[in-house]
Design a protein around this motif. Structure first.
Motif, PDB file in Angstrom:
ATOM      1  N   GLN A 181      -5.014   5.775   8.916  1.00 49.64           N
ATOM      2  CA  GLN A 181      -5.178   5.548   7.480  1.00 49.64           C
ATOM      3  C   GLN A 181      -6.593   5.920   7.030  1.00 49.64           C
ATOM      4  O   GLN A 181      -6.796   6.517   5.970  1.00 49.64           O
ATOM      5  CB  GLN A 181      -4.876   4.076   7.154  1.00 49.64           C
ATOM      6  CG  GLN A 181      -4.767   3.760   5.684  1.00 49.64           C
ATOM      7  CD  GLN A 181      -6.103   3.411   5.052  1.00 49.64           C
ATOM      8  OE1 GLN A 181      -7.046   3.051   5.743  1.00 49.64           O
ATOM      9  NE2 GLN A 181      -6.168   3.504   3.724  1.00 49.64           N
ATOM     10  N   ILE A 227       0.837  -1.199   0.000  1.00 49.21           N
ATOM     11  CA  ILE A 227       0.000   0.000   0.000  1.00 49.21           C
ATOM     12  C   ILE A 227       0.872   1.250   0.000  1.00 49.21           C
ATOM     13  O   ILE A 227       0.657   2.189  -0.769  1.00 49.21           O
ATOM     14  CB  ILE A 227      -0.938  -0.008   1.215  1.00 49.21           C
ATOM     15  CG1 ILE A 227      -1.877  -1.213   1.142  1.00 49.21           C
ATOM     16  CG2 ILE A 227      -1.750   1.286   1.288  1.00 49.21           C
ATOM     17  CD1 ILE A 227      -2.731  -1.402   2.358  1.00 49.21           C
ATOM     18  N   TYR A 251      -4.759   1.893  11.576  1.00 45.05           N
ATOM     19  CA  TYR A 251      -5.948   1.796  10.733  1.00 45.05           C
ATOM     20  C   TYR A 251      -6.764   3.079  10.805  1.00 45.05           C
ATOM     21  O   TYR A 251      -7.237   3.595   9.780  1.00 45.05           O
ATOM     22  CB  TYR A 251      -6.815   0.610  11.148  1.00 45.05           C
ATOM     23  CG  TYR A 251      -8.167   0.628  10.464  1.00 45.05           C
ATOM     24  CD1 TYR A 251      -8.288   0.260   9.127  1.00 45.05           C
ATOM     25  CD2 TYR A 251      -9.304   1.060  11.144  1.00 45.05           C
ATOM     26  CE1 TYR A 251      -9.510   0.312   8.481  1.00 45.05           C
ATOM     27  CE2 TYR A 251     -10.530   1.114  10.501  1.00 45.05           C
ATOM     28  CZ  TYR A 251     -10.635   0.733   9.173  1.00 45.05           C
ATOM     29  OH  TYR A 251     -11.840   0.805   8.539  1.00 45.05           O
ATOM     30  N   TYR A 277      -3.800  -7.734  -0.793  1.00 46.72           N
ATOM     31  CA  TYR A 277      -4.733  -8.825  -0.519  1.00 46.72           C
ATOM     32  C   TYR A 277      -4.130 -10.180  -0.899  1.00 46.72           C
ATOM     33  O   TYR A 277      -4.483 -11.207  -0.310  1.00 46.72           O
ATOM     34  CB  TYR A 277      -6.055  -8.599  -1.249  1.00 46.72           C
ATOM     35  CG  TYR A 277      -7.149  -8.091  -0.333  1.00 46.72           C
ATOM     36  CD1 TYR A 277      -8.096  -8.953   0.204  1.00 46.72           C
ATOM     37  CD2 TYR A 277      -7.211  -6.747   0.010  1.00 46.72           C
ATOM     38  CE1 TYR A 277      -9.088  -8.491   1.055  1.00 46.72           C
ATOM     39  CE2 TYR A 277      -8.197  -6.271   0.864  1.00 46.72           C
ATOM     40  CZ  TYR A 277      -9.135  -7.151   1.389  1.00 46.72           C
ATOM     41  OH  TYR A 277     -10.106  -6.696   2.229  1.00 46.72           O
ATOM     42  N   LEU A 287      -6.529  -6.074   5.898  1.00 48.69           N
ATOM     43  CA  LEU A 287      -5.095  -5.830   5.751  1.00 48.69           C
ATOM     44  C   LEU A 287      -4.436  -5.725   7.120  1.00 48.69           C
ATOM     45  O   LEU A 287      -3.352  -6.270   7.354  1.00 48.69           O
ATOM     46  CB  LEU A 287      -4.864  -4.552   4.941  1.00 48.69           C
ATOM     47  CG  LEU A 287      -5.516  -4.494   3.551  1.00 48.69           C
ATOM     48  CD1 LEU A 287      -5.182  -3.166   2.878  1.00 48.69           C
ATOM     49  CD2 LEU A 287      -5.056  -5.657   2.697  1.00 48.69           C
ATOM     50  N   ASN A 302     -10.291  -2.329   3.899  1.00 52.84           N
ATOM     51  CA  ASN A 302      -8.940  -2.214   4.447  1.00 52.84           C
ATOM     52  C   ASN A 302      -8.767  -2.929   5.783  1.00 52.84           C
ATOM     53  O   ASN A 302      -7.635  -3.147   6.229  1.00 52.84           O
ATOM     54  CB  ASN A 302      -8.572  -0.739   4.618  1.00 52.84           C
ATOM     55  CG  ASN A 302      -8.194  -0.083   3.302  1.00 52.84           C
ATOM     56  OD1 ASN A 302      -7.866  -0.763   2.334  1.00 52.84           O
ATOM     57  ND2 ASN A 302      -8.249   1.238   3.249  1.00 52.84           N
ATOM     58  N   SER A 332     -13.080   1.695   3.287  1.00 51.95           N
ATOM     59  CA  SER A 332     -12.751   1.656   4.714  1.00 51.95           C
ATOM     60  C   SER A 332     -12.948   0.256   5.290  1.00 51.95           C
ATOM     61  O   SER A 332     -12.142  -0.227   6.092  1.00 51.95           O
ATOM     62  CB  SER A 332     -13.612   2.665   5.484  1.00 51.95           C
ATOM     63  OG  SER A 332     -13.382   3.979   5.020  1.00 51.95           O
ATOM     64  N   ASN A 387      -3.259  -2.195  -3.339  1.00 51.00           N
ATOM     65  CA  ASN A 387      -4.297  -2.819  -2.519  1.00 51.00           C
ATOM     66  C   ASN A 387      -4.590  -4.250  -2.959  1.00 51.00           C
ATOM     67  O   ASN A 387      -4.749  -5.151  -2.130  1.00 51.00           O
ATOM     68  CB  ASN A 387      -5.582  -1.985  -2.577  1.00 51.00           C
ATOM     69  CG  ASN A 387      -5.589  -0.870  -1.549  1.00 51.00           C
ATOM     70  OD1 ASN A 387      -4.593  -0.170  -1.385  1.00 51.00           O
ATOM     71  ND2 ASN A 387      -6.698  -0.700  -0.857  1.00 51.00           N
TER      72      ASN A 387
END
Length: 494
Positions: free
Chosen positions: A267, A66, A264, A430, A231, A228, A225, A426
């Motif tokens: 971010q 990312i 998080y 994953y 992750l 994510n 949102s 992204n």
């Protein structure tokens, strides 16, 4: 296209330099896999510790993909990729000279950042090739680059055995691993001196704001949102596994979990800052500039069950062959290398089919279905199978795994050019999420045939589920050819 690759001119020169850079990152990223049992015996590690080292190899790849995607969109592929290649030498040498479990873990955690190099080439190749050829070009880049995992498993044991005289007759795994880091750093300098971010006359498009992915609707912001969360959840899972292995105390684990939650939220706030006007309704994108985050999410899941399973299987397959068929590592390594060997043809094939068949959606759907079927067949392998049949089944399964990964990025680079780096980051992250989940599961399994069958059943079932999601949710990407025709005209003028 193949003639162009051999000509080493124009966009094909960039493609060749890019896939080889990616190839080297995979060599260093997977240089532990063929020596897992050797390192375990030399340093007196337990089976669980040896598997945890493979898991640590994946950890920082998630946030790194990312972050590097953001740096890529801001600074361009040339600087980003060359810096990463030079950096690779440091964790590689640290691992080669490690003397205990803690040093091995720390060096492999740092090595995980190198695994993020993939996203750089995705953007670079997209800048140099038109949409009609992008699937095959991305397939060449991804497939031939991924071939580095084959090189690591097939060539490094031979180098280690050939230089055994330098280590009192023992397998010289330390020198073999150290050489990969040195070679990668040297090529980093070569890459910097020979690559340009875009063709002459073409402007490198950057997002209007940096720090988070731009979305084109309020619904996409909230979906991003939520998407994510896994992750950071995968990172929390790795921390928990390290605590179970007594590498971390419970208090340190809780502190890291709190830090991950804070990261998080930070971010999420950065994403809000970047997309505030869209979320509040003060900015509206015209229909031709919009993209749906749901399409990105499906591609993320597709990459998790294709590339994510690849990372997990490449790491465990040498051990699987050793213990299922009672082979030594010098034979098991090259046998296991037949799995990543398929990268050479299958990932470009996935991209080429995506270009030519007329439907990128159905190319991905069918190849993901093949992934599920392939792993379910592998779940039936026992010691009674002929090795020749096992190798054929392994290679057929690998064909669909890598073709699906190629088909995924045959779509990804067409979603929205300005944020291709972040979208690729992204999706790539994953892939690492999938590998972390799979590798964590495998780290708890005993060394039995039944356990390996269960592991492959999990891989196959997950792929079948994603295949159905592709059928019902994934949409064919819209390609605006006029822009690329204008760019071609500009190139001709230069």
């Amino acid at each position: 296209m193949l003639q162009g690759l051999l000509s080493f001119r124009g966009p094909f020169r960039i493609l060749n330099l890019s896939w080889f850079a990616f190839f080297l990152t995979f060599v260093v990223w997977f240089n532990y896999a063929p020596f897992s049992t050797t390192v375990q015996h030399d340093l007196g590690l337990t089976v669980g510790q040896a598997r945890i080292i493979s898991l640590c190899n994946l950890a920082f790849t998630i946030p790194a993909r990312i972050i590097i995607g953001m740096l890529l969109d801001r600074f361009g592929p040339r600087i980003t990729f060359s810096s990463l290649l030079v950096y690779a030498a440091f964790p590689t040498l640290a691992f080669a000279f490690a003397q205990n479990f803690n040093q091995l873990v720390l060096s492999r955690l740092a090595m995980g950042i190198v695994g993020a190099g993939f996203v750089v080439g995705i953007r670079l190749v997209a800048e140099w090739f038109p949409p009609k050829d992008i699937g095959f070009a991305q397939g060449i880049y991804g497939g031939w680059g991924n071939f580095g995992s084959f090189a690591a498993e097939a060539a490094l044991p031979a180098i280690a055995a050939g230089t055994a005289f330098l280590s009192v007759g023992h397998t010289n795994w330390r020198l073999a691993i150290a050489l990969t880091g040195i070679a990668t750093a040297v090529f980093g300098v070569i890459f910097y001196c020979n690559v340009q971010d875009t063709p002459p006359g073409k402007v490198y498009q950057r997002p209007a704001r940096n720090g988070a992915m731009e979305v084109t609707s309020a619904k996409s912001f909230w979906a991003l949102s939520i998407a994510n969360i896994p992750l950071f959840g995968a990172l929390a899972l790795i921390v928990w596994r390290l605590q179970k292995a007594n590498f971390l105390t419970a208090n340190v684990m809780y502190a890291i979990w709190i830090s991950l939650t804070a990261l998080y939220l930070i971010q999420a706030y950065k994403a809000w800052e970047v997309n505030r006007e869209v979320v509040t309704g003060h900015k509206h994108y015209p229909p031709q500039e919009r993209y749906q985050i749901s399409q990105v999410f499906i591609l993320e899941l597709a990459y998790a069950v294709s590339f994510g399973s690849e990372l997990a299987v490449v790491s465990m397959l040498p051990e699987f062959f050793e213990h299922t068929f009672n082979l030594n590592h010098a034979i098991a390594g090259p046998m296991a290398a037949t799995y990543p060997l398929m990268n050479l043809v299958s990932r470009p094939a996935g991209g080429l089919i995506s270009d030519k068949i007329g439907s990128r959606k159905w190319t991905l759907t069918v190849t993901i279905g093949g992934v599920g079927l392939g792993y379910l067949i592998m779940s039936q392998i026992t010691a009674s199978w002929y090795l020749a049949i096992v190798i054929v089944v392994t290679m057929l399964c690998a064909f669909f795994v890598f073709a699906a990964a190629g088909a995924t990025f045959g779509i990804a680079s067409l979603i929205k050019r300005e944020v291709t780096g972040q979208i690729a980051g992204n999706i790539g992250a994953y892939g690492s999420v999938g590998s972390v989940i799979y590798a964590t599961l495998y780290s708890f399994l005993p060394r039995t045939v039944a356990a390996n069958r269960s592991f492959f059943e999990v891989l196959g079932t997950a792929a079948v589920v994603v295949c159905f999601l592709c059928v019902f949710i994934l949409k064919e990407p819209k390609v605006i050819e006029s822009k690329d025709l204008a760019e071609k005209a500009m190139l001709v003028g230069h």
